[in-house]
Design a protein around this motif. Structure first.
Motif, mmCIF file in Angstrom:
data_model
loop_
_atom_site.group_PDB
_atom_site.id
_atom_site.type_symbol
_atom_site.label_atom_id
_atom_site.label_comp_id
_atom_site.label_asym_id
_atom_site.label_seq_id
_atom_site.Cartn_x
_atom_site.Cartn_y
_atom_site.Cartn_z
ATOM 1 N N VAL A 197 0.500 -1.378 0.000
ATOM 2 C CA VAL A 197 -0.251 0.307 0.197
ATOM 3 C C VAL A 197 1.016 1.313 -0.183
ATOM 4 O O VAL A 197 0.622 2.353 -0.490
ATOM 5 C CB VAL A 197 -1.150 -0.062 1.030
ATOM 6 C CG1 VAL A 197 -1.297 1.331 1.439
ATOM 7 C CG2 VAL A 197 -1.950 -1.440 1.639
ATOM 8 N N LEU A 198 2.413 1.125 0.844
ATOM 9 C CA LEU A 198 2.963 2.380 1.003
ATOM 10 C C LEU A 198 3.380 2.723 -0.759
ATOM 11 O O LEU A 198 3.373 3.172 -0.734
ATOM 12 C CB LEU A 198 3.608 1.713 2.355
ATOM 13 C CG LEU A 198 4.997 3.240 1.973
ATOM 14 C CD1 LEU A 198 4.380 4.339 3.224
ATOM 15 C CD2 LEU A 198 6.279 2.166 2.725
ATOM 16 N N LEU A 199 3.708 1.403 -1.500
ATOM 17 C CA LEU A 199 4.368 1.744 -3.206
ATOM 18 C C LEU A 199 3.484 2.032 -3.816
ATOM 19 O O LEU A 199 4.352 3.243 -4.342
ATOM 20 C CB LEU A 199 4.890 0.489 -3.357
ATOM 21 C CG LEU A 199 6.235 0.090 -1.354
ATOM 22 C CD1 LEU A 199 7.037 -1.382 -2.383
ATOM 23 C CD2 LEU A 199 7.957 0.954 -1.891
ATOM 24 N N GLU A 221 -6.429 0.368 -6.938
ATOM 25 C CA GLU A 221 -7.641 -0.414 -7.426
ATOM 26 C C GLU A 221 -6.631 -1.243 -6.708
ATOM 27 O O GLU A 221 -7.672 -2.056 -4.992
ATOM 28 C CB GLU A 221 -7.486 -1.454 -8.639
ATOM 29 C CG GLU A 221 -8.358 -1.727 -8.215
ATOM 30 C CD GLU A 221 -8.740 -3.168 -10.217
ATOM 31 O OE1 GLU A 221 -8.907 -4.284 -10.090
ATOM 32 O OE2 GLU A 221 -8.371 -2.435 -11.159
ATOM 33 N N LEU A 222 -5.505 -1.578 -6.881
ATOM 34 C CA LEU A 222 -5.038 -2.458 -6.152
ATOM 35 C C LEU A 222 -4.663 -1.887 -4.429
ATOM 36 O O LEU A 222 -4.813 -3.443 -3.546
ATOM 37 C CB LEU A 222 -3.559 -3.285 -6.844
ATOM 38 C CG LEU A 222 -3.754 -3.805 -8.134
ATOM 39 C CD1 LEU A 222 -2.085 -3.730 -8.455
ATOM 40 C CD2 LEU A 222 -3.800 -5.213 -7.638
ATOM 41 N N ALA A 223 -3.942 -0.723 -3.985
ATOM 42 C CA ALA A 223 -3.987 -0.244 -3.434
ATOM 43 C C ALA A 223 -5.633 -0.699 -2.207
ATOM 44 O O ALA A 223 -5.587 -1.002 -0.567
ATOM 45 C CB ALA A 223 -3.449 0.754 -3.455
ATOM 46 N N LEU A 224 -6.764 0.089 -2.341
ATOM 47 C CA LEU A 224 -7.818 -0.257 -2.297
ATOM 48 C C LEU A 224 -8.911 -1.573 -1.583
ATOM 49 O O LEU A 224 -8.538 -1.491 -0.825
ATOM 50 C CB LEU A 224 -8.775 0.107 -3.013
ATOM 51 C CG LEU A 224 -9.155 1.857 -2.958
ATOM 52 C CD1 LEU A 224 -9.768 2.817 -4.076
ATOM 53 C CD2 LEU A 224 -9.505 2.532 -1.556
ATOM 54 N N PRO A 228 -8.332 -3.091 3.647
ATOM 55 C CA PRO A 228 -8.860 -3.883 5.041
ATOM 56 C C PRO A 228 -7.020 -4.582 5.345
ATOM 57 O O PRO A 228 -8.006 -4.736 6.867
ATOM 58 C CB PRO A 228 -9.140 -4.507 3.973
ATOM 59 C CG PRO A 228 -9.896 -3.798 2.965
ATOM 60 C CD PRO A 228 -8.583 -2.844 2.714
ATOM 61 N N GLN A 229 -6.713 -4.435 5.679
ATOM 62 C CA GLN A 229 -5.633 -5.444 6.247
ATOM 63 C C GLN A 229 -4.311 -4.767 6.511
ATOM 64 O O GLN A 229 -2.989 -5.222 7.463
ATOM 65 C CB GLN A 229 -4.826 -6.485 5.084
ATOM 66 C CG GLN A 229 -5.418 -7.374 4.505
ATOM 67 C CD GLN A 229 -4.713 -8.013 3.157
ATOM 68 O OE1 GLN A 229 -3.526 -8.577 3.624
ATOM 69 N NE2 GLN A 229 -4.949 -8.503 2.159
ATOM 70 N N VAL A 230 -4.284 -3.116 6.221
ATOM 71 C CA VAL A 230 -3.060 -2.216 6.439
ATOM 72 C C VAL A 230 -3.762 -2.152 8.439
ATOM 73 O O VAL A 230 -4.979 -1.483 8.632
ATOM 74 C CB VAL A 230 -2.796 -1.116 6.086
ATOM 75 C CG1 VAL A 230 -2.285 -0.260 6.586
ATOM 76 C CG2 VAL A 230 -2.594 -1.396 4.369
ATOM 77 N N VAL A 236 -3.719 4.486 5.844
ATOM 78 C CA VAL A 236 -4.618 4.402 4.978
ATOM 79 C C VAL A 236 -5.303 5.816 4.606
ATOM 80 O O VAL A 236 -5.098 5.663 3.201
ATOM 81 C CB VAL A 236 -5.611 3.320 6.202
ATOM 82 C CG1 VAL A 236 -7.242 4.026 4.944
ATOM 83 C CG2 VAL A 236 -5.585 2.599 6.188
ATOM 84 N N ALA A 237 -5.008 6.733 5.368
ATOM 85 C CA ALA A 237 -5.618 7.892 5.225
ATOM 86 C C ALA A 237 -4.172 8.338 3.403
ATOM 87 O O ALA A 237 -4.594 9.065 2.566
ATOM 88 C CB ALA A 237 -4.864 9.216 5.997
#
Length: 443
Positions: A197-199, A221-224, A228-230, A236-237
């Motif tokens: 998610v960071l990358l 799309e992949l980050a979203l 839920p696992q973060v 997340v913000a």
């Protein structure tokens, strides 16, 4: 644990300071001969022996085995947390001072993990103040210390280094750095959700600036899907803030505003002023797209004031470009030009993208005022600056503006050349212009 000779010398020094004989230190569990052998560095003490000796000498097993003062690690980690909080609430200079002190302490006691964290903090401080060369140096040093660690542990340093290159206008190289890390996470079986998610969030911006909208949408799309696992709310913000950019590119203004509202709510709860300023900035952009120019001006001025107070030079410059465009659209040309004039000087440092944006707007203003030659000069200057940064999407738009200007002036052949240049800079849908790994740019 240190070498036996160092431990033995430490035991002897503490025993002597307390006025104990070797027999008094050894009994009842050990013999004086064992203590003598240990103090001479001929044997490494067992864990049980360390506990016995530490208790008799009034110290801790950690201090006896490593020479580190009791509670050092705890105090260092608390200090790192405090420094991070100072940076998040807008005190970059104060945070940098704290991080340097903590780095010195960690280096003194050879604590590589804490050294890496302090270097990450110094890199983030340097990003805030626009000192991009220092930022890259700090992030690279952190990566070197963590070289033996799994890739997810190095993700923050990689992301920080990429952001420094983005701010320097090295979009293509930044994409290469981030894509390489994402690919390695996938092929190594270390698909850590937080690292990904960071990358993914970091790569959305340069993708959009390079005109690779399909790739930006896919990253969002992949980050979203991973969100839920973060567990880190700030991460997340930040993801929601970047995803909003893809919604804007697709014309989904309501979705963009909803994403920004989610991010803004989290930042307020966490009291993260820098990130909150970025939300004001992006909401100003959304309002501008909806032609709510008064609301856009309010949001952008709030963002600029918050970032300027933190001496976040390059981020402030980006906001000022957006604000100047709103002022231009409101017909307040003089105010816009006053705001843009200092930004044109950034081209000689690390702000080629921002200087290019300033020249583009000055060209629009000059054109609207009928000053055709001056407008053309600004457009051409902007073209050179944006070519340096690789901002393909902006280049295509700029070439269209220049071509339209030349065509209206009757210079059809020159206009055709401008249009052809713009077509050459249009990235194919879903691609970047990465190709082979580029040479490391000089920041």
């Amino acid at each position: 644990m240190d070498e036996p000779a160092l431990i033995g010398r430490r035991v002897q020094q503490l025993r002597t300071q307390l006025g104990l004989t070797q027999r008094q230190l050894a009994e009842p569990a050990y013999t004086p001969a064992y203590v003598s052998t240990l103090e001479s560095g001929k044997v490494r003490p067992s864990d049980a022996a360390l506990r016995h000796l530490a208790e008799r000498l009034g110290t801790t097993t950690e201090e006896l085995a490593t020479g580190r003062p009791a509670r050092l690690l705890t105090e260092l980690r608390l200090g790192l947390t405090d420094a991070q909080r100072a940076l998040a609430t807008g005190e970059a200079d104060e945070a940098a001072v704290r991080y340097r002190t903590l780095l010195t302490e960690a280096e003194l006691h050879h604590l590589d993990e804490e050294r890496a964290e302090a270097l990450l903090g110094l890199g983030d401080c340097a990003l805030e103040t626009g000192e991009l060369t220092d930022a890259v140096r700090h992030f690279e040093a952190s990566e070197r210390l963590l070289a033996a660690e799994p890739l997810p542990r190095r993700a923050r340093a990689i992301r920080g280094r990429a952001v420094a290159h983005i701010l320097a206008g090295e979009l293509r190289y930044a994409c290469y750095v981030l894509e390489s890390a994402i690919d390695e996470l996938g092929t190594s079986g270390l698909a850590d959700p937080e690292a990904l998610v960071l990358l993914y969030a970091a790569i959305i911006g340069p993708y959009l600036d390079m005109g690779a909208q399909a790739r930006a949408a896919r990253a969002a799309e992949l980050a979203l899907a991973l969100a839920p696992q973060v567990s880190d709310p700030a991460l997340v913000a930040g993801m929601h803030r970047q995803v909003a950019r893809t919604f804007l590119a697709e014309g989904r203004l309501a979705d963009a505003d909803a994403s920004l509202a989610k991010a803004q709510s989290i930042y307020r709860q966490l009291r993260l002023r820098t990130d909150l300023a970025h939300c004001h900035w992006m909401r100003g952009y959304v309002y501008a797209q909806e032609d709510q120019l008064d609301a856009a001006e309010r949001e952008l001025r709030t963002a600029r004031d918050m970032l300027a107070a933190k001496r976040a030079v390059l981020f402030t410059a980006q906001v000022e470009v957006e604000l100047a465009d709103v002022l231009r659209r409101l017909g307040r040309h003089a105010e816009a030009m006053t705001l843009l004039a200092p930004l044109t000087e950034l081209g000689d440092q690390h702000g080629a993208v921002h200087a290019g944006g300033a020249h583009r707007l000055l060209g629009l203003i000059r054109e609207e005022r009928g000053e055709i030659e001056a407008a053309e000069e600004h457009y051409v200057t902007a073209l050179g600056l944006l070519e340096r940064s690789g901002a393909s999407g902006d280049l295509a738009d700029l070439c269209r503006l220049l071509g339209d200007l030349l065509r209206r002036a009757g210079r059809v052949e020159a206009a055709m050349d401008a249009y052809r240049t713009g077509l050459g800079h249009r990235a194919a849908p879903g691609t970047t212009t990465l190709g082979p790994a580029p040479l490391l740019p000089r920041i």
